[in-house]
Design a protein around this motif. Structure first.
Motif, PDB file in Angstrom:
ATOM      1  N   GLN A 171       0.827  -1.212   0.000  1.00 50.02           N
ATOM      2  CA  GLN A 171       0.000   0.000   0.000  1.00 50.02           C
ATOM      3  C   GLN A 171       0.862   1.265   0.000  1.00 50.02           C
ATOM      4  O   GLN A 171       1.800   1.389   0.772  1.00 50.02           O
ATOM      5  N   GLY A 172       0.527   2.172  -0.888  1.00 48.32           N
ATOM      6  CA  GLY A 172       1.233   3.447  -0.977  1.00 48.32           C
ATOM      7  C   GLY A 172       2.418   3.450  -1.905  1.00 48.32           C
ATOM      8  O   GLY A 172       2.985   4.517  -2.186  1.00 48.32           O
TER       9      GLY A 172
ATOM     10  N   GLU B  24       2.690   5.413  -5.761  1.00 51.04           N
ATOM     11  CA  GLU B  24       3.094   6.811  -5.931  1.00 51.04           C
ATOM     12  C   GLU B  24       4.590   7.004  -5.725  1.00 51.04           C
ATOM     13  O   GLU B  24       5.108   8.095  -5.957  1.00 51.04           O
TER      14      GLU B  24
END
Length: 383
Positions: A322-323, A326
């Motif tokens: 997750q994350g 980016e």
């Protein structure tokens, strides 16, 4: 004429001249003149001290050039002296030259090109072939790099980290064109390790060896990529693995751990497993945690997610991702890892879609073919 001897001596001689404050481009021209003189006079019997001979001849060429333009070169001429008797420090000169070629003011691509040309002894054409660009383009890149570092000093702090990064970039290029860049990176790192006691240099050399040892099994007979868990481990180079492990153990014993040592430790655990099922994933995860403790790195977090998935299950691995969309520049890698974890979780359709998306995003044809093959495998009808 011993070509191998000359290739080994050129960076040492160039390093001596650069170390004496001589402009990089002028020093390289003088060394080339000395090489031409060697080709004319050495025949099959080089002098007893070929390195000293090349240094003296190159130095004289510089003096002759400066005398021909005394008004413009008076300051440089005043600093030149004939080398004294006895051998100069060979390894220190090579390390100095590496630091010069990896100057922080250069872009990574320029530093790589200049290092291969000046320290590796490759021709401009060979460097161009390795990076799939026209020879004229590479010649301009190397010339710009020389102009950039002309007159620049070599700082003491931080230079080694830049050198190691450039050597690792060379290694990861693998084998393209007529030059085996992975083998060349190992050769240059060995050269650096002989004169640099920093354990991170040993760590990088160990990482290269432990990774390079798997190369024979990395592709199948058709040239397609074979993932680590499906490789024929009998094809791995056990002698290279043993050497890498020995170098790593001596580096870790100094208790000054850095990122290259930790990555090498992870590679050693993969190499030590006789099968994919016997991989020590808990210890690998522990090493990744230690890597992250040195500094948050998206690439490390991505690889750590694979380890989390192996230790705590695919859903835990997916949560660890997750994350990262980016933060990781090469998004296809995130998609590929996510596809792997969804496949392990039993969602073959979603995994296939992610493999296809990863294939669409990767710029590398070999990886694209592999990812497309993975997607096709999951969508193959069950009979």
């Amino acid at each position: 004429m011993d070509d191998a001897l000359l290739r080994r001596l050129v960076p040492e001689v160039l390093g001596v001249l650069v170390g004496r404050g001589i402009d990089f481009a002028a020093a390289e021209d003088a060394v080339q003149d000395a090489l031409l003189a060697a080709l004319r006079t050495w025949d099959e019997r080089p002098p007893s001290d070929p390195r000293g001979w090349l240094i003296r001849v190159a130095q004289r060429r510089l003096v002759d050039t400066w005398r021909a333009d005394a008004a413009r070169r008076r300051r440089e001429l005043a600093t030149v002296a004939e080398p004294g008797p006895g051998p100069a420090a060979q390894t220190d000169d090579t390390v100095l030259l590496l630091a010069r070629c990896c100057h922080p003011s250069l872009s990574p691509s320029s530093a790589v090109a200049l290092t291969l040309r000046a320290v590796g002894g490759l021709t401009t054409r060979q460097v161009a072939e390795a990076f799939l660009v026209p020879e004229a383009t590479m010649a301009q890149r190397i010339s710009r790099a020389k102009r950039t570092i002309a007159g620049e000093g070599i700082g003491a702090s931080g230079d080694l980290a830049v050198v190691l990064h450039v050597l690792y970039l060379i290694f990861t290029e693998g084998h393209t064109g007529s030059v085996d860049l992975a083998a060349e990176a190992i050769r240059l790192t060995r050269m650096l390790a002989r004169g640099t006691p920093d354990p991170e240099v040993a760590g990088l050399l160990a990482l290269m060896l432990l990774t390079h040892a798997r190369r024979p099994a990395r592709t199948d007979d058709s040239g397609l990529l074979v993932p680590l868990d499906r490789q024929d481990r009998s094809r791995w180079d056990t002698a290279t693995i043993a050497e890498g492990v020995g170098i790593l153990q001596r580096a870790l014993a100094l208790d000054r751990r850095g990122p290259y040592q930790l990555q090498a430790a992870i590679a050693a655990l993969h190499d030590d497993a006789s099968s994919a099922d016997e991989t020590d994933w808990p210890q690998i995860l522990a090493w990744y945690d230690e890597l992250l403790a040195l500094g948050d790195n998206p690439a490390v977090r991505l690889n750590r997610a694979v380890a989390v998935g192996a230790v705590d299950g695919p859903h835990a691995g997916l949560r660890a991702l997750q994350g990262l969309d980016e933060q990781v520049p090469e998004l296809y890698r995130v998609d590929a890892v996510r596809a792997h974890l969804h496949e392990r979780a039993g969602d073959a359709e979603l995994a296939a879609q992610l493999y296809l998306r990863a294939a669409d995003r990767t710029p590398r044809s070999a990886e694209r073919t592999h990812l497309l093959t993975q997607a096709a495998r999951l969508r193959r009808p069950v009979r």
